[in-house]
Design a protein around this motif. Structure first.
Motif, PDB file in Angstrom:
ATOM      1  N   ASP A  65       5.617 -10.952   2.519  1.00 35.66           N
ATOM      2  CA  ASP A  65       5.879  -9.617   3.061  1.00 35.66           C
ATOM      3  C   ASP A  65       6.344  -9.767   4.507  1.00 35.66           C
ATOM      4  OD1 ASP A  65       3.369 -10.565   3.864  1.00 35.66           O
ATOM      5  OD2 ASP A  65       2.438  -8.598   3.906  1.00 35.66           O
ATOM      6  N   GLU A 119      -0.641   0.656   1.639  1.00 34.62           N
ATOM      7  CA  GLU A 119      -0.833  -0.696   2.122  1.00 34.62           C
ATOM      8  C   GLU A 119      -1.569  -1.561   1.098  1.00 34.62           C
ATOM      9  OE1 GLU A 119       0.309  -2.474   4.516  1.00 34.62           O
ATOM     10  OE2 GLU A 119      -0.906  -4.167   3.855  1.00 34.62           O
ATOM     11  N   ASP A 122       0.465  -9.045   5.771  1.00 33.24           N
ATOM     12  CA  ASP A 122       0.681  -7.816   6.536  1.00 33.24           C
ATOM     13  C   ASP A 122       0.563  -8.101   8.037  1.00 33.24           C
ATOM     14  OD1 ASP A 122       1.318  -5.033   6.417  1.00 33.24           O
ATOM     15  OD2 ASP A 122      -0.728  -4.570   7.034  1.00 33.24           O
ATOM     16  N   GLU A 125       3.924  -5.405   7.898  1.00 34.38           N
ATOM     17  CA  GLU A 125       4.794  -6.106   6.944  1.00 34.38           C
ATOM     18  C   GLU A 125       4.694  -5.438   5.579  1.00 34.38           C
ATOM     19  OE1 GLU A 125       3.879 -10.342   7.154  1.00 34.38           O
ATOM     20  OE2 GLU A 125       5.378 -10.505   8.755  1.00 34.38           O
ATOM     21  N   ASP A 126       5.682  -4.616   5.261  1.00 39.35           N
ATOM     22  CA  ASP A 126       5.613  -3.821   4.039  1.00 39.35           C
ATOM     23  C   ASP A 126       6.777  -4.030   3.081  1.00 39.35           C
ATOM     24  OD1 ASP A 126       3.260  -2.752   5.022  1.00 39.35           O
ATOM     25  OD2 ASP A 126       4.216  -0.954   5.825  1.00 39.35           O
ATOM     26  N   ASP A 180       5.244  -2.489  -0.123  1.00 38.09           N
ATOM     27  CA  ASP A 180       3.974  -1.725  -0.154  1.00 38.09           C
ATOM     28  C   ASP A 180       4.019  -0.642   0.911  1.00 38.09           C
ATOM     29  OD1 ASP A 180       3.518  -3.313   2.166  1.00 38.09           O
ATOM     30  OD2 ASP A 180       1.380  -3.527   1.734  1.00 38.09           O
ATOM     31  N   PHE A 215       1.557  -3.435  -3.804  1.00 33.78           N
ATOM     32  CA  PHE A 215       2.979  -3.755  -3.912  1.00 33.78           C
ATOM     33  C   PHE A 215       3.556  -3.218  -5.220  1.00 33.78           C
ATOM     34  CE2 PHE A 215       1.566  -6.567  -0.627  1.00 33.78           C
ATOM     35  CZ  PHE A 215       2.647  -6.556   0.250  1.00 33.78           C
TER      36      PHE A 215
HETATM   37 CA   LIG Z   1       1.898  -4.462   3.961  1.00 33.46          CA
END
Ligand SMILES: [Ca+2]
Ligand SMILES: [Ca+2]
Length: 144
Positions: free
Chosen positions: A125, A81, A107, A112-113, A77, A84
């Motif tokens: 993630d 944000e 996240d 966390e992407d 993502d 996904f």
């Molecule tokens: Ca994220």
């Protein structure tokens, strides 16, 4: 990744060290660790792509390959944000598999992407900069 010659799509040849799961696809689990971008590039160099789960059968293959920690899969993502998408730009919701690990995606720390499969848990993630295991896939459709 497939390439184009003129207007005809030419799939790459099957990487010889990918394991065939009949009716599902060809896979390679990498136990060396790379960042998400590096892993994405490595799979492409091999003639495959970061694995994307499209069915319960494929989930079972990934589950059998990822037995410890987490391993990068082909979704993220990074563009928006919470939205996904796969490395091919398709919404994760359209892949046919969106079973996140409990309390994921979170996240964590706001950074966390990148998508992984967490052994025994489900999708998770994590920060894209973490060097992590990863799974490459060669689409069965490419082999036909
Ligand atoms: Ca994220
Ligand atoms: Ca997470």
């Amino acid at each position: 990744m497939p390439g184009f010659v003129g207007r005809k799509l030419v799939p790459p040849s099957i990487p010889n060290d990918y394991q065939l799961y009949p009716g599902v696809g060809y896979y390679k689990y990498h136990s060396n660790t790379l960042t998400f971008d590096e892993a994405n590039k490595k799979c492409a160099e091999e003639g495959g792509h970061l694995a994307i789960i499209n069915s319960e059968a494929e989930h079972q293959v990934i589950k059998s390959l990822v037995t410890k920690g987490t391993a990068y899969l082909g979704f993220h993502d990074q563009i928006k944000e919470g939205e996904f998408i796969t490395i091919f730009g398709e919404p994760l919701a359209a892949t046919g598999f969106t079973r996140w690990a409990p309390n994921q995606p979170d996240d964590a720390g706001g950074k966390e992407d990148c998508g992984t499969y967490w052994a025994g848990q489900g999708l998770n993630d994590i920060p894209c900069s973490i060097a992590n295991f990863f799974v490459c896939e060669y689409d069965l459709a490419w082999a036909e």
